[in-house]
Design an enzyme around this catalytic site. Structure first.
Site, mmCIF file in Angstrom:
data_model
loop_
_atom_site.group_PDB
_atom_site.id
_atom_site.type_symbol
_atom_site.label_atom_id
_atom_site.label_comp_id
_atom_site.label_asym_id
_atom_site.label_seq_id
_atom_site.Cartn_x
_atom_site.Cartn_y
_atom_site.Cartn_z
ATOM 1 N N CYS A 79 -20.757 59.998 -28.711
ATOM 2 C CA CYS A 79 -19.483 60.341 -29.347
ATOM 3 C C CYS A 79 -18.566 59.103 -29.393
ATOM 4 O O CYS A 79 -18.863 58.160 -30.121
ATOM 5 C CB CYS A 79 -18.864 61.527 -28.606
ATOM 6 S SG CYS A 79 -17.510 62.280 -29.513
ATOM 7 N N HIS A 113 -23.072 65.725 -27.952
ATOM 8 C CA HIS A 113 -23.143 65.520 -26.498
ATOM 9 C C HIS A 113 -24.461 66.072 -25.923
ATOM 10 O O HIS A 113 -24.526 67.249 -25.580
ATOM 11 C CB HIS A 113 -21.957 66.209 -25.816
ATOM 12 C CG HIS A 113 -20.665 65.519 -26.084
ATOM 13 N ND1 HIS A 113 -20.168 64.536 -25.265
ATOM 14 C CD2 HIS A 113 -19.788 65.644 -27.106
ATOM 15 C CE1 HIS A 113 -19.022 64.083 -25.761
ATOM 16 N NE2 HIS A 113 -18.773 64.745 -26.880
ATOM 17 N N GLU A 138 -25.630 65.751 -23.099
ATOM 18 C CA GLU A 138 -25.501 66.083 -21.674
ATOM 19 C C GLU A 138 -25.031 67.517 -21.439
ATOM 20 O O GLU A 138 -25.117 68.025 -20.319
ATOM 21 C CB GLU A 138 -24.535 65.097 -20.991
ATOM 22 C CG GLU A 138 -23.058 65.212 -21.371
ATOM 23 C CD GLU A 138 -22.680 64.471 -22.664
ATOM 24 O OE1 GLU A 138 -23.584 64.186 -23.466
ATOM 25 O OE2 GLU A 138 -21.488 64.203 -22.876
ATOM 26 N N SER A 189 -16.405 69.838 9.920
ATOM 27 C CA SER A 189 -15.537 70.981 9.622
ATOM 28 C C SER A 189 -16.331 72.288 9.652
ATOM 29 O O SER A 189 -15.759 73.360 9.726
ATOM 30 C CB SER A 189 -14.924 70.809 8.236
ATOM 31 O OG SER A 189 -15.943 70.971 7.263
ATOM 32 N N GLY A 190 -17.655 72.173 9.566
ATOM 33 C CA GLY A 190 -18.483 73.384 9.507
ATOM 34 C C GLY A 190 -18.912 73.689 8.083
ATOM 35 O O GLY A 190 -19.737 74.558 7.848
ATOM 36 N N GLY A 191 -18.345 72.969 7.104
ATOM 37 C CA GLY A 191 -18.720 73.179 5.706
ATOM 38 C C GLY A 191 -20.001 72.441 5.349
ATOM 39 O O GLY A 191 -20.609 71.781 6.198
#
Ligand code: XMP
Length: 528
Positions: free
Chosen positions: A79, A172, A174, A226-228
């Site tokens: 593009c 595009h 993608e 953090s546990g994430g």
């Protein structure tokens, strides 16, 4: 390892180009479109993609370093990237009478042969549905360029130089709505640039192991957990590649965590081989600091400041030698500012919601930060987590805000309210994990983020024959790609009714349950 360099001119889909090429097994790096290329053009760069942009080449659009046209590498303009090449190389780009947006048919003229042009065109179907979003078109090709495909609306859609390995597409590839988009990117990356597929998680782990060992030597490495998903996977990567005695993991239980969170974090990290696990219980400190505070920004500030104070105190208590390294679960997307990166600094740490810590700043200045996930996208972090043996429960976990339940208890935070919210939220999440959605996956996996919010109001109800005055709870469930925008998850009514009944039957202080039906924007995901 072969690499594709992506020049980001500010398109919303630049990140997607990186994702798709990596899915093909080739490493990508995104830099602002107007960056000097001298340092970026290392031996391993095999081709360059010029991204789209919200700007026009004849307007505010940024221009690439001229070296892009002198380096001899294959180029693919998408593009604006195609407009850019056309404009810079002597062609003309002008506004369309009306912007083209969405699905548009493209017809392509194929070429037999083994040259680079044929290899590129082999990636295209003769006729396919592409996805476009442009207000400009090429009105004169740059010398040496020719049209090989056009859109159903009569504009050039596929353009290539007759001798040099320079290609452009108006649409595009993608974007998932583009039919065969991966084949088109593959034709450029693998066919034209000849990239070897060196990018895999197995390879990443191997490389990471070597670089972590070199960076850390025998020095201790400290990671705040953090546990994430991100910090747990970063922890798993350290434990897998370094000596476990060398790895220190610190986790703060602020009292604002979800039900059983601390026990689960401990179990998971021990399972991954953690030996130096420092769990700091600081519930009392947080709850007393928050006492009487109802204003959201003040609550956030108090929590952020206290986090830093406790973190510094507890890290000092570990008495690590000065040479220790600090690890962080920073992702690739946290490091680049796609969509805004043009003409600005590329490596700006995302500040959204995250408190800058003096400890991190000092370690960064001293060159003692390691970020084992800094080349990965979120879904690659999940893949890496699975490979390193992190539990699926964690790998697929919904995001959880740093200030925890404090931003989900509107107004003043008390222990009693935390306990009520913890119970109700745990039931909600358990129900979502046990119920199937239309895709066959659990509701939890269909939803991007779900949680309960305790409102600062009570309402009248009846329990038995007795008048009851209970808290009002709101349920939130949204779908999203990145948390920047969000849609409300369209529950089946039956699911909502049954979940509500179970909550009000089990959590005696909750008298009423509501469902939040606001998208973002205009609402935000969290309520505070
Ligand atoms: P909002 O509420 O801004 O949330 O739409 C977007 C995403 O960010 C999370 N969030 C936070 N994360 N500290 C964090 O680490 C915070 O203060 C914070 N506030 C919101 C939110 O859960 C959602 O995923």
């Amino acid at each position: 390892m072969d690499k594709i360099l992506i020049l980001d001119f500010g398109s919303q889909t630049t990140q997607l180009i990186g994702r798709r090429v990596r899915d093909l097994g080739v490493y990508t790096e995104i830099i602002p479109g107007d960056s000097p290329l001298e340092a970026a053009l290392t031996q391993d760069v095999k081709g360059i993609i010029l991204s789209g942009s919200p700007e026009s080449v004849y307007g505010e659009g940024a221009a690439p370093d001229k070296k892009v046209y002198e380096c001899g590498l294959p180029l693919l303009g998408i593009c604006y990237g195609l407009h850019r090449m056309t404009h810079d190389l002597g062609g003309k780009v002008e506004p369309l009478p009306k912007m083209e947006y969405g699905r548009i048919e493209v017809k392509v003229e194929k070429r037999e042969g083994s040259g680079l042009l044929s290899r590129f065109l082999q990636g295209f179907k003769n006729s396919f549905t592409a996805w476009m979003s442009h207000g400009d078109t090429l009105t004169k090709f740059a010398p040496g360029f020719k049209e090989y495909g056009s859109s159903g609306t009569g504009f050039p859609a596929v353009v290539a130089h007759e001798e040099k390995p320079w290609f452009g597409v108006q649409f595009h590839p993608e974007v998932t709505h583009c039919e065969g988009g991966d084949d088109i990117l593959g034709a450029f990356v693998l066919g034209v640039c000849g990239c070897a597929k060196g990018w895999s998680m197995e390879h990443y782990v191997e490389e990471l192991g070597q670089s972590l060992k070199e960076r850390a030597g025998d020095n201790p490495v400290l990671l705040l957990i953090s546990g994430g998903v991100d910090s747990t996977v970063a922890g798993a990567a350290l434990l897998k590649t370094l000596k476990s005695e060398q790895v220190h993991l610190m986790y703060m239980d602020t009292g604002l965590m979800r039900k059983n969170e601390t026990a689960a974090v401990r179990a998971n990290l021990e399972k991954l081989g953690a030996k130096n696990l420092h769990i700091i219980i600081c519930e009392d400190e947080f709850l007393s600091a928050l006492k009487g505070k109802a204003e959201p920004e003040e609550k956030r500030r108090i929590i952020g400041d206290l986090f830093i104070t406790i973190q510094e105190r507890e890290v000092a208590r570990l008495k690590l030698p000065d040479s220790y390294l600090l690890a962080q679960g920073t992702l690739y997307t946290d490091l680049i500012e796609s969509g805004k990166g043009v003409g600005k600094k590329a490596h700006v740490i995302k500040s959204h919601h995250n408190v800058a810590s003096p400890l991190v700043d000092a370690k960064r200045k001293a060159g003692k930060i390691i970020e084992p996930l800094d080349r990965l996208y979120k879904d690659e972090v999940r893949k890496l987590g699975r490979l390193l043996g992190v539990d699926e429960e964690i790998v697929c976990r919904h995001p959880f805000p740093g200030p925890g339940l404090a931003v989900r208890i509107l107004g003043e935070v008390t222990k009693e309210k935390c306990d009520i919210l913890r119970e109700a939220d745990a039931i909600y999440i358990e129900e979502l994990k046990n119920r199937r959605g239309s895709s066959g996956k659990s509701l939890y996996d269909e939803i991007w983020q779900a949680f309960a919010v305790l409102l600062p109001i009570r309402s009248v109800g009846v329990a038995g024959d007795v008048r009851k005055y209970g808290w009002v709870l709101a349920l939130r469930a949204i779908t999203s790609a990145d948390g920047m925008t969000a849609d409300v998850y369209p529950f089946e009514t039956r699911d909502l009714l049954e979940i509500s009944t179970r909550i009000t039957n089990s959590v005696k202080d909750v008298g009423r349950v509501t469902y939040d039906i606001s998208s973002k924007p205009p609402a935000t995901i969290e309520w505070e």
